[in-house]
Design a protein around this motif. Sequence first.
Motif, mmCIF file in Angstrom:
data_model
loop_
_atom_site.group_PDB
_atom_site.id
_atom_site.type_symbol
_atom_site.label_atom_id
_atom_site.label_comp_id
_atom_site.label_asym_id
_atom_site.label_seq_id
_atom_site.Cartn_x
_atom_site.Cartn_y
_atom_site.Cartn_z
ATOM 1 N N ARG A 60 0.976 -1.254 -0.177
ATOM 2 C CA ARG A 60 -0.039 0.136 0.073
ATOM 3 C C ARG A 60 0.872 1.139 -0.021
ATOM 4 O O ARG A 60 0.613 1.988 -0.590
ATOM 5 N N GLU B 116 2.057 2.150 -3.379
ATOM 6 C CA GLU B 116 0.995 2.819 -4.283
ATOM 7 C C GLU B 116 1.043 4.344 -3.805
ATOM 8 O O GLU B 116 0.523 5.020 -4.664
ATOM 9 N N ARG C 141 -8.098 4.940 -6.878
ATOM 10 C CA ARG C 141 -8.220 3.873 -7.584
ATOM 11 C C ARG C 141 -8.150 4.543 -9.302
ATOM 12 O O ARG C 141 -7.196 4.086 -10.088
ATOM 13 N N ASP C 142 -9.027 5.454 -9.612
ATOM 14 C CA ASP C 142 -9.090 6.262 -10.975
ATOM 15 C C ASP C 142 -8.113 6.845 -11.295
ATOM 16 O O ASP C 142 -7.428 7.128 -12.395
ATOM 17 N N GLN D 296 -4.281 4.811 -9.553
ATOM 18 C CA GLN D 296 -3.987 3.659 -9.727
ATOM 19 C C GLN D 296 -3.632 2.744 -8.417
ATOM 20 O O GLN D 296 -2.977 1.876 -8.363
ATOM 21 N N ALA D 297 -4.247 3.387 -7.148
ATOM 22 C CA ALA D 297 -3.780 2.763 -5.990
ATOM 23 C C ALA D 297 -4.862 1.955 -5.641
ATOM 24 O O ALA D 297 -5.757 2.147 -4.819
ATOM 25 N N GLU D 298 -4.850 0.510 -6.081
ATOM 26 C CA GLU D 298 -5.941 -0.202 -6.304
ATOM 27 C C GLU D 298 -6.096 -0.562 -4.691
ATOM 28 O O GLU D 298 -7.222 -0.828 -3.856
ATOM 29 N N ARG D 299 -4.976 -1.224 -4.017
ATOM 30 C CA ARG D 299 -5.012 -1.742 -2.530
ATOM 31 C C ARG D 299 -5.293 -0.622 -1.643
ATOM 32 O O ARG D 299 -6.099 -0.924 -0.614
ATOM 33 N N ALA E 150 -7.684 1.974 -2.568
ATOM 34 C CA ALA E 150 -9.075 2.087 -2.839
ATOM 35 C C ALA E 150 -9.683 1.043 -1.834
ATOM 36 O O ALA E 150 -10.679 1.283 -1.265
ATOM 37 N N ARG E 151 -9.186 -0.184 -1.729
ATOM 38 C CA ARG E 151 -9.836 -1.039 -1.150
ATOM 39 C C ARG E 151 -9.931 -1.201 0.392
ATOM 40 O O ARG E 151 -10.812 -1.356 0.917
ATOM 41 N N GLU F 147 -12.453 1.536 1.170
ATOM 42 C CA GLU F 147 -13.682 0.817 1.023
ATOM 43 C C GLU F 147 -14.154 0.138 2.183
ATOM 44 O O GLU F 147 -15.164 0.074 2.654
#
Length: 139
Positions: free
Chosen positions: A72, A75, A110-111, A114-117, A119-120, A123
Amino acid sequence: MTHTRADYPLAETQPGAVTGKHGKALPEITLDAVLAGEVTMEDLRITPQALQAQADVARDVGRPTLALNFERGAELVEVPQDFIMQVYELLRPGRAKSREELLEAAATMRDTYQAERIARFIEEAAETYAARGLFTFRF
């Protein structure tokens, strides 16, 4: 490249592979180079690759949670500091006013970055805060 416990600490076992944002390797960062103005702050900043290498080592020694934290962190390297602090403030219990406010921050991570982890993670916090009623400003 996947790193293992044998690679730890990377600065000692693979100093040439530890580089800054501009590619300057760790052995090139010397006091003489600093005094000559050949080293900038960008040469000293952590890189996503260095954090991923630390994550690899952590995972290899059975520390998956620490590995995920390094990932994380990787990211977040390119995310502007002011946005990180804005999200940090939202994640403090009682600071976000709604689940949607956190979900919007997650979508931006995320958008835009591009920090997907991350973002999760946000959430998951939104769902936990909703379940525990932590959206009311308490202070």
